[in-house]
Design an enzyme around this catalytic site. Structure first.
Site, PDB file in Angstrom:
ATOM      1  N   CYS A 100      24.143  99.047 -45.536  1.00 28.56           N
ATOM      2  CA  CYS A 100      24.381  97.601 -45.499  1.00 28.56           C
ATOM      3  C   CYS A 100      24.377  97.014 -46.901  1.00 28.56           C
ATOM      4  CB  CYS A 100      23.319  96.922 -44.638  1.00 28.56           C
ATOM      5  SG  CYS A 100      23.467  95.123 -44.563  1.00 28.56           S
ATOM      6  N   CYS A 196      17.817  95.410 -39.471  1.00 27.62           N
ATOM      7  CA  CYS A 196      18.218  94.008 -39.380  1.00 27.62           C
ATOM      8  C   CYS A 196      18.848  93.636 -38.048  1.00 27.62           C
ATOM      9  CB  CYS A 196      19.151  93.653 -40.536  1.00 27.62           C
ATOM     10  SG  CYS A 196      20.598  94.718 -40.699  1.00 27.62           S
TER      11      CYS A 196
END
Length: 384
Positions: A100, A196
């Site tokens: 990410c 996340c």
């Protein structure tokens, strides 16, 4: 003379909020950018996106900066989540936060920030960037207990040249102190934990939505069946909790740990004892490499390495390995001392003191199991 524009990635947390305030105080033209990277479950009990955006707007109003939201959910699913599922399907344990950072927070976000006429971007990560001799170095944070360079090791020269980490030189206690002093509405907000897009929800429940269960045998190194697993994807190397063998009557009384996965036979191998030989490795092979400086260390280079976040640097020697099936670069690490539960799919990150050199994805870690007849190394999950 116009002020230099810096776009700050704001999550609604205290770290990114203090980052924005510090840069505003230093005279930068600060713009806040809130990234929405996940679409599902916006109204679910585990999703905090809506409240995070409210916190971002409140902080922006307080410190006097403009803020906008941008949706990277499509990019995230294509570049990060799809790989996450592929790795778990193959029996490995990926770290999506590493990908990410490289693909979303410091690529898609950086590109968007440049479209807003920014000179630099900034985030609330605990790390440092140093320019020396025309090159950019990624350094550990001053507060080693919060250092996040492990998650940032795939950043390249172009990304680092445009990045600021204002919190890299201060301890987390100071960040909290600043937040309270300036009256940030989120000053006491707890730090985010976990992956996340999963948030605080049970990991196994989340994974079960995307990957099918495929029960199979659970065996010891000598081939004795001691139970049944629900699917290899739902276990990770070194796992102790959730195996379902707590009080096995035939065991030694020591706790059980996941030690290997045999994909062809759909078998999960478990061992008893924290220091069982199958859990200890002196060497590993990693692929999918990325070097901060753009090139690897010299063969035989003595360095430190982490095979998981917040692990102390382990002394080792770097070596070049045979190229992968598609000719891709790979490397080996030979450790001075045995490392526990080196997990395929996780990142092996190299350090030269405070300097993060880069790293790669662990493919295989040699241990006592490689010599065991019950589960030949060639059949284990880490063999690609």
């Amino acid at each position: 003379m116009s002020k230099r524009r810096v776009v700050v990635g704001m999550s609604g947390g205290v770290d990114s909020s203090v980052t924005a305030w510090l840069l505003k105080e230093q005279g930068y033209d600060v713009v806040g950018l809130f990234m929405k990277n996940w679409e599902d479950d916006d109204d679910g009990e585990y999703c905090s996106t809506r409240q995070d955006w409210i916190d971002v707007v409140s902080v922006a109003d307080l410190i006097g900066i403009d803020v906008e939201a941008v949706n990277f959910a499509a990019e995230y699913k294509d570049r990060v989540f799809a790989e996450f599922l592929r790795e778990y399907s193959a029996g490995r344990t990926p770290n999506p936060d590493v990908l990410c950072n490289a693909e979303i927070k410091f690529k898609a976000f950086l590109d968007h920030a440049m479209s807003l006429d920014a000179e630099m971007i900034a985030t609330g990560h605990y790390a440092r960037v140093r320019e020396r001799d025309g090159r950019f170095e990624l350094l550990k944070a001053f507060d080693h207990t919060k250092d996040q360079s492990y998650f940032l090791h795939r950043l390249n020269q172009a990304q680092l040249s445009k990045t600021m980490f204002p919190l890299g030189e201060m301890p987390k206690t100071k960040v909290r102190e600043i937040a309270a002093q300036i009256g940030l509405p989120n000053a006491k907000k707890k730090d985010s934990t976990g992956i996340c897009f999963i948030g605080e929800r049970p990991f196994r429940d989340f994974l079960n939505r995307y990957l099918p269960t495929k029960p199979g045998p659970m065996k010891t190194p000598d081939g004795k069946r001691v139970g049944e697993h629900i699917g290899l994807a739902f276990y990770t190397f070194g796992q102790r909790k959730g195996i379902g063998l707590g009080g096995s009557k035939d065991g030694s009384g020591e706790p059980w740990f996941v030690a290997a996965k045999d994909i062809p036979s759909n078998t999960l191998y478990v061992v008893q004892g924290h220091d069982h030989p199958w859990l200890l490795s002196h060497e590993l092979v990693a692929g999918n490499v990325s070097w901060v400086a753009g090139e690897p260390p010299a063969d035989g280079f003595a360095c430190g390495a982490k095979t998981r976040y917040r692990q102390a640097d382990a002394a080792c020697r770097f070596g070049a390995a045979a190229a992968g099936p598609a000719g891709e670069a790979r490397f080996t690490l030979a450790f001075d001392d045995a490392q526990w539960a080196v997990t395929p799919g996780q990142s092996a990150v190299l350090y030269d003191g405070e300097i993060c050199l880069g790293g790669g994805i662990i493919e295989h870690a040699a241990s006592g199991r490689d010599a065991a007849a019950a589960a030949p190394a060639a059949a284990l999950v880490e063999a690609r």
